[in-house]
Structures are given as structure tokens and as C-alpha cells.
Motif scaffolding. Structure first.
Motif, PDB file in Angstrom:
ATOM      1  N   PRO A   4       9.496   7.285  11.270  1.00 25.71           N
ATOM      2  CA  PRO A   4       9.100   7.012   9.882  1.00 25.71           C
ATOM      3  C   PRO A   4       7.692   6.443   9.733  1.00 25.71           C
ATOM      4  N   GLU A   5       7.293   5.541  10.619  1.00 21.81           N
ATOM      5  CA  GLU A   5       5.968   4.929  10.505  1.00 21.81           C
ATOM      6  C   GLU A   5       4.858   5.963  10.685  1.00 21.81           C
ATOM      7  N   ILE A   6       5.044   6.857  11.660  1.00 19.73           N
ATOM      8  CA  ILE A   6       4.038   7.896  11.907  1.00 19.73           C
ATOM      9  C   ILE A   6       4.028   8.904  10.762  1.00 19.73           C
ATOM     10  N   PHE A   7       5.198   9.262  10.304  1.00 19.42           N
ATOM     11  CA  PHE A   7       5.317  10.184   9.171  1.00 19.42           C
ATOM     12  C   PHE A   7       4.594   9.608   7.956  1.00 19.42           C
ATOM     13  N   ALA A   8       4.790   8.319   7.702  1.00 18.23           N
ATOM     14  CA  ALA A   8       4.149   7.664   6.553  1.00 18.23           C
ATOM     15  C   ALA A   8       2.635   7.643   6.705  1.00 18.23           C
ATOM     16  N   GLU A   9       2.163   7.407   7.919  1.00 21.32           N
ATOM     17  CA  GLU A   9       0.716   7.369   8.160  1.00 21.32           C
ATOM     18  C   GLU A   9       0.081   8.724   7.884  1.00 21.32           C
ATOM     19  N   VAL A  10       0.722   9.782   8.370  1.00 26.08           N
ATOM     20  CA  VAL A  10       0.198  11.135   8.158  1.00 26.08           C
ATOM     21  C   VAL A  10       0.255  11.504   6.678  1.00 26.08           C
ATOM     22  N   ALA A  11       1.384  11.209   6.037  1.00 26.11           N
ATOM     23  CA  ALA A  11       1.558  11.553   4.624  1.00 26.11           C
ATOM     24  C   ALA A  11       0.553  10.819   3.747  1.00 26.11           C
ATOM     25  N   ALA A  12       0.285   9.556   4.068  1.00 25.00           N
ATOM     26  CA  ALA A  12      -0.657   8.768   3.272  1.00 25.00           C
ATOM     27  C   ALA A  12      -2.077   9.309   3.389  1.00 25.00           C
ATOM     28  N   LYS A  13      -2.444   9.820   4.563  1.00 25.74           N
ATOM     29  CA  LYS A  13      -3.790  10.360   4.765  1.00 25.74           C
ATOM     30  C   LYS A  13      -3.992  11.657   3.990  1.00 25.74           C
ATOM     31  N   GLY A  41       7.000  18.513  -4.061  1.00 27.20           N
ATOM     32  CA  GLY A  41       6.239  18.240  -2.849  1.00 27.20           C
ATOM     33  C   GLY A  41       6.964  17.293  -1.913  1.00 27.20           C
ATOM     34  N   ILE A  42       7.511  16.229  -2.466  1.00 26.79           N
ATOM     35  CA  ILE A  42       8.248  15.260  -1.648  1.00 26.79           C
ATOM     36  C   ILE A  42       9.494  15.911  -1.052  1.00 26.79           C
ATOM     37  N   THR A  97       0.833  -1.204   0.000  1.00 30.47           N
ATOM     38  CA  THR A  97       0.000   0.000   0.000  1.00 30.47           C
ATOM     39  C   THR A  97       0.865   1.249   0.000  1.00 30.47           C
ATOM     40  N   LEU A  98       0.206   2.373  -0.210  1.00 34.57           N
ATOM     41  CA  LEU A  98       0.914   3.646  -0.215  1.00 34.57           C
ATOM     42  C   LEU A  98       1.590   3.902   1.126  1.00 34.57           C
ATOM     43  N   GLN A  99       0.875   3.660   2.214  1.00 32.55           N
ATOM     44  CA  GLN A  99       1.449   3.900   3.541  1.00 32.55           C
ATOM     45  C   GLN A  99       2.655   3.003   3.788  1.00 32.55           C
ATOM     46  N   GLU A 100       2.564   1.750   3.402  1.00 29.37           N
ATOM     47  CA  GLU A 100       3.680   0.822   3.586  1.00 29.37           C
ATOM     48  C   GLU A 100       4.880   1.235   2.737  1.00 29.37           C
ATOM     49  N   TYR A 101       4.573   1.696   1.543  1.00 31.97           N
ATOM     50  CA  TYR A 101       5.648   2.135   0.653  1.00 31.97           C
ATOM     51  C   TYR A 101       6.363   3.360   1.219  1.00 31.97           C
ATOM     52  N   LEU A 102       5.583   4.346   1.670  1.00 26.33           N
ATOM     53  CA  LEU A 102       6.177   5.551   2.240  1.00 26.33           C
ATOM     54  C   LEU A 102       6.975   5.234   3.502  1.00 26.33           C
ATOM     55  N   ALA A 103       6.459   4.325   4.312  1.00 27.38           N
ATOM     56  CA  ALA A 103       7.175   3.932   5.527  1.00 27.38           C
ATOM     57  C   ALA A 103       8.536   3.341   5.177  1.00 27.38           C
ATOM     58  N   HIS A 104       8.570   2.549   4.122  1.00 30.36           N
ATOM     59  CA  HIS A 104       9.840   1.965   3.685  1.00 30.36           C
ATOM     60  C   HIS A 104      10.829   3.060   3.274  1.00 30.36           C
ATOM     61  N   VAL A 105      10.359   4.017   2.480  1.00 36.33           N
ATOM     62  CA  VAL A 105      11.231   5.105   2.019  1.00 36.33           C
ATOM     63  C   VAL A 105      11.765   5.910   3.198  1.00 36.33           C
ATOM     64  N   PHE A 106      10.876   6.270   4.121  1.00 33.00           N
ATOM     65  CA  PHE A 106      11.286   7.089   5.261  1.00 33.00           C
ATOM     66  C   PHE A 106      12.241   6.328   6.186  1.00 33.00           C
ATOM     67  N   LYS A 107      12.046   5.024   6.301  1.00 34.26           N
ATOM     68  CA  LYS A 107      12.940   4.223   7.147  1.00 34.26           C
ATOM     69  C   LYS A 107      14.360   4.203   6.583  1.00 34.26           C
ATOM     70  N   VAL A 108      14.463   4.099   5.263  1.00 36.37           N
ATOM     71  CA  VAL A 108      15.791   4.103   4.648  1.00 36.37           C
ATOM     72  C   VAL A 108      16.487   5.435   4.911  1.00 36.37           C
ATOM     73  N   PHE A 109      15.764   6.530   4.734  1.00 36.88           N
ATOM     74  CA  PHE A 109      16.347   7.843   5.017  1.00 36.88           C
ATOM     75  C   PHE A 109      16.703   7.972   6.498  1.00 36.88           C
ATOM     76  N   TYR A 110      15.839   7.454   7.347  1.00 39.75           N
ATOM     77  CA  TYR A 110      16.058   7.569   8.796  1.00 39.75           C
ATOM     78  C   TYR A 110      17.318   6.824   9.238  1.00 39.75           C
ATOM     79  N   SER A 111      17.680   5.780   8.519  1.00 38.07           N
ATOM     80  CA  SER A 111      18.883   5.021   8.869  1.00 38.07           C
ATOM     81  C   SER A 111      20.153   5.852   8.678  1.00 38.07           C
TER      82      SER A 111
END
Length: 244
Positions: free
Chosen positions: A212-221, A195-196, A133-147
Motif C-alpha cells: 500500500p505505501e508504494i502504491f500510494a507513492e506512485v499514485a500520488a506522483k 479512475g480510482i 497529504t495526498l500520499q498519506e491519505y492514499l496510503a491509508h485508503v490502500f492499507k484498509v483495503f489491503y487488510s
């Protein structure tokens, strides 16, 4: 050059002979210790030279870039970006200037390449899930950056975050071959890129909080139903709405 080498070895053997037969004086002990140090130093230099030669033979251009990127990021932990010289970077990376200029044209390009590497990692490490899903995808992207949080915040503090936009443009706008497309066709990609980028800048401003997970949830909404990011479009990403 041969004669000093022969004399050096004869003197070493003579002092060693006296040492073995308990006839060595304090001076003999001193001189033999000096000679041993010289021999060990030469041995270490030869080994270091061989290791360096092996490293150069087995080192790819990508690895060289990695050494240089790592060196600059380490130096930036202690000094401002503007104060760091090319010589300091090459010394830290263990490469010469010609290697540096074969891979980079400026210090800014090093940072841009660092961001490009992160973006590439988000694609190569994307989970192979047809129902992503979009949220899962965004969470993955943000996690990589967060590392890379420490390095990214260091770059941000040096006011170099704008290079992320250059990385986004060079990595995605070029790779998606938008040159021959019309203005209307290219607009969504540029729109999402900007935008990104601004979302990331806001995140950096907040010390990369929330997680990252919270960021992805907010961004997806915020995205429209069935939204699919135009910027990052791996083949296994679906247009399904975010699951609750």
C-alpha cells in the motif's frame, strides 16, 4: 405428554437408587447412561434455544448483515460464487431466509455491501491530521483495503470486482448529492470514480502488489500538483502537495 415424562423420571430415580446401593446390573448401567444422555441433550437444547433468543434480541440489522457477508465470504473460499445457494448462506450465517431477504435482494448485493463497508471504514478510521497529504491519505485508503486482501482477491477471482464500482457510485455519488448538479459539475466526480476503480482493478490483477505505501507513492506522483481527490473528500484532507 405428562405421563411419559413422569415415567421417565421414576425410571431414572429407580436405576439411580440401584446404582447407589451397588445393586445395579450391567443393563441398569446401560439404561441409566442412556437416560443421562437424554437429559443432557434436553438441557443443551434448552440452553441453545435461550442463547439463540438472546442473540436475536441483541442483534442489530448491521450485525445480521455482517453475519451474512462473513458466511458468503467463507463459502467462497471453498466454492465458486455461482454455486452457492441462499440456503447455504443462511445456514452458515445462522439466520433464516426472511432475515436474509430483509437485508439483501441478491448475492451480488452482499458483495457490494462488503465493499461499501470497507469504504466507510476508510473514512471513519482516517487519521485526524490537518496536514494530511495526498500520499498519506492514499496510503491509508490502500492499507484498509489491503487488510481484506484474502477476501478481495477471492471476490476478484470470482469475477465480481465490478461490484466495487457499484459500491463507489452508491456510496459517493449518492452521498454527495449530485442529482441536481449539471453535467459539467458532475463530470469530475464520475471521472475520478472510474479512475480510482480501474486503479484498484489493476492492483487486484497484480495480487495486491506492490504494498500500500508504494502504491500510494506512485499514485500520488501521477496526480497533478496540489491535486485533491474529488471522490474521497474528508474535511481534514488538505490540498497541499505531496511532501518529498
Amino acid at each position: 405428554m405428562v405421563l411419559p415424562y413422569v415415567i421417565h423420571n421414576l425410571l431414572f430415580l429407580y436405576l439411580f437408587y440401584k446404582l447407589v446401593y451397588n445393586k445395579a446390573t450391567n443393563d441398569a448401567f446401560y439404561f441409566i447412561s442412556i437416560l443421562l444422555k437424554i437429559k443432557l441433550r434436553r438441557l443443551n437444547c434448552n440452553k441453545r434455544g435461550k442463547l439463540l433468543l438472546m442473540r436475536r434480541k441483541n442483534t442489530t440489522s448491521k450485525m445480521m448483515k455482517g453475519y451474512i457477508i462473513g458466511a458468503l465470504l467463507l463459502l467462497m473460499k471453498k466454492r465458486n460464487f455461482s454455486e452457492i445457494s441462499i440456503g447455504e448462506i443462511t445456514d452458515k450465517a445462522g439466520v433464516n431466509r426472511s432475515t436474509y431477504y430483509r437485508n439483501f435482494h441478491s448475492k451480488e448485493e452482499i458483495i457490494e455491501t462488503f465493499f461499501c463497508n470497507i469504504l466507510e471504514q476508510t473514512i471513519t478510521e482516517l487519521p485526524a491530521d490537518d496536514n494530511l497529504t495526498l500520499q498519506e491519505y492514499l496510503a491509508h485508503v490502500f492499507k484498509v483495503f489491503y487488510s481484506y486482501k484474502d477476501d478481495i482477491l477471492c471476490i476478484h477471482q470470482n469475477k465480481l470486482s465490478h461490484l466495487l464500482l457499484s459500491a463507489l457510485n452508491s456510496y459517493f455519488l449518492v452521498s454527495t448529492d449530485t442529482v441536481n448538479e449539471s453535467f459539467i459539475e458532475r463530470l469530475p466526480l464520475y471521472y475520478h470514480t472510474g479512475g480510482i476503480f480501474n486503479n484498484f482493478i489493476l492492483w487486484f490483477d497484480c495480487n495486491m502488489e506492490p504494498a500500500p505505501e508504494i502504491f500510494a507513492e506512485v499514485a500520488a506522483k501521477i496526480c497533478l500538483p496540489n491535486a485533491r481527490p474529488v471522490l474521497l473528500h474528508p474535511k481534514n484532507f488538505t490540498t497541499n502537495p505531496v511532501r518529498p
